[in-house]
Design an enzyme around this catalytic site. Structure first.
Site, PDB file in Angstrom:
ATOM      1  N   GLY A 122       0.836  -1.207   0.000  1.00 12.83           N
ATOM      2  CA  GLY A 122       0.000   0.000   0.000  1.00 12.83           C
ATOM      3  C   GLY A 122       0.864   1.247   0.000  1.00 12.83           C
ATOM      4  N   SER A 124       1.233   3.550  -3.370  1.00  7.66           N
ATOM      5  CA  SER A 124       0.708   4.579  -4.283  1.00  7.66           C
ATOM      6  C   SER A 124      -0.671   5.066  -3.875  1.00  7.66           C
ATOM      7  CB  SER A 124       0.604   4.024  -5.708  1.00  7.66           C
ATOM      8  OG  SER A 124       1.819   3.463  -6.100  1.00  7.66           O
ATOM      9  N   GLU A 239      12.867  -4.200  -3.948  1.00 12.29           N
ATOM     10  CA  GLU A 239      11.889  -4.462  -5.007  1.00 12.29           C
ATOM     11  C   GLU A 239      12.561  -4.293  -6.368  1.00 12.29           C
ATOM     12  OE1 GLU A 239       8.426  -1.917  -4.868  1.00 12.29           O
ATOM     13  OE2 GLU A 239       7.532  -2.839  -6.648  1.00 12.29           O
TER      14      GLU A 239
END
Ligand code: FAD
Length: 387
Positions: A122, A124, A239
């Site tokens: 969570g 953007s 990421e």
């Protein structure tokens, strides 16, 4: 960096090959096939290789950089994902190692390791994508709970997730990066609503998630209040390091080469030159990824090179998909739901044409997910070129 294969490495390579062969004794792993994915996941869990990038003290296998390289190559050659376990395994776990309390590590890591719990990201929000630090989803401290109100968007897999790692705003007075707090949110908490966003290919991966007075215990906060930006950036470098797409590109390359050899396109000099140029760039990316893996294995956090890996990896994977579509010609046409449907019997066209070439076009989104190409260039300009 020493990448010569020692006898131990060669024995490890044989072990990897044996695991793949034992897991799929009857057929080669099929792409995007849920049964084969589950079979692979179970095999990795049973072998203790699911969390293959984790430190030993948290259950990782303690591979050297060379072993990690062998693993990547052997799994990609077999068309298997090198890592399972989704966002919990690859993105949240490194943050828990570095910033989670011992209680949080004990509570969350075993379920991630056993692939029992699905996590979503969570980050953007409408108006806070590239400029993530502008996020406005508010978390107000009331006693021993934060109360969250706001909205997240493009949340991949939120409709299937049990938990979300979430960036919230706890202060507005200081610099915008300073008032961000990193919370772990149980998706079953009252006040959370998940609505689907269906993408152009008809699939449901994205969601909009709204929070209306959602109560999250303080013990679910990672680190200190207001320091979430530091943790969030750390997570993004992990990421992006995982977004070099080397295995996917190698896999696509093998598919393109087989198809272009079969239909004769490989003899067309212009095509052959483009394919080779892309292959050379992929080789360079592979070495850069390895260097990063080696540095991470030696204890360094991935820095701006994670942006390089992501930017270059995205460029290459997109070029590969274009070359694949060009090679497949008419066979590239089926739209995803058609291509995923039951295969016609007798099969149409040569074997290579029955791959779902169109599906790879979702790789276009790689230049947006995890921070756009422009954002990666900005990061490199600041961190490497110091402009
Ligand atoms: C496949 C996919 C999966 C995703 N999954 C998730 C998820 O699970 N969780 C989550 O939180 N988010 C997710 N996202 C959202 C993603 O992180 C954002 O889309 C991305 O950060 C860009 O933000 P935005 O869409 O608001 O675009 P914007 O920030 O509005 O950008 C629009 C355009 O402006 C450009 N731009 C913006 N600022 C600058 C600048 N300073 N300099 C130069 N150019 C600039 C951008 O490069 C882009 O081309 C996902 C996105 C995709 C595509």
């Amino acid at each position: 960096m020493d990448l010569d294969f020692t006898p131990t490495d060669l024995a490890f390579r044989d072990e990897v090959r044996a695991l793949i062969a034992q897991t799929f004794p009857d057929h080669a792993p099929r792409e995007q096939n849920a049964d084969d994915e589950a079979r692979w996941r179970d095999a990795l869990l049973a072998r203790g290789w699911a969390a293959n990038k984790w430190p030993v003290q948290f259950g990782g296998p303690g591979w050297s950089a060379t072993q990690a390289f062998i693993w990547e190559r052997e799994t990609s050659r077999a068309g298997l994902p090198p890592q399972v376990g989704g966002m919990g395994m690859g993105m949240l776990a490194p943050i828990l190692f570095g910033y989670g309390s011992p209680q949080q590590q004990a509570r969350f890591l075993p379920d991630i390791l056993a692939d029992k719990v699905r996590w979503c990201q969570g980050y953007s929000e409408p108006g806070a994508g590239s400029d993530l630090a502008s996020l406005r989803t508010a978390a107000e401290l009331e006693g021993d709970h934060y109360v969250i109100t706001g909205e997240k968007v493009w949340t991949s897999g939120a409709h299937q997730a049990d938990w979300m790692f979430c960036l919230t705003r706890t202060a507005t007075e200081a610099k915008k990066q300073a008032g961000i707090t990193f919370l772990l949110v149980d998706m079953r908490t009252p006040g959370i609503e998940v609505s689907p966003i269906i993408s152009l290919d008809g699939r449901h991966s994205f969601n909009r998630v709204t929070f209306d007075g959602v109560r999250v215990p303080v013990e679910n906060r990672i680190g200190e209040e207001g320091q979430g930006w530091t943790y969030a950036k750390g997570l993004l470098t992990h990421e992006r390091t995982g977004q070099a797409y080397v295995s996917l590109s190698l896999n696509l390359l093998a598919g393109i080469r087989a198809a272009a050899t079969d239909n004769g396109l490989i003899r067309e000099p212009g095509f052959a030159r483009r394919l080779m140029e892309t292959e050379i760039e992929l080789k360079a990316l592979e070495m850069t990824e390895l260097r990063t893996l080696w540095e991470v294995a030696a204890g360094d956090a991935p820095g701006a090179q994670s942006s390089m890996l992501k930017l270059k990896g995205t460029e290459i994977v997109q070029r590969m998909t274009e070359l694949y579509v060009e090679t497949a010609g008419d066979y590239a046409a089926p739209w995803f739901p058609q291509a995923a449907g039951p295969a016609p019997s007798p099969p149409l066209g040569p074997a290579w044409a029955r791959r779902e070439v169109a599906r790879y076009y979702e790789g276009r989104a790689a230049s947006i997910a995890g921070g756009t190409d422009e954002v990666q260039r900005n990061i490199m300009a600041k961190a490497v070129l110091r402009v």
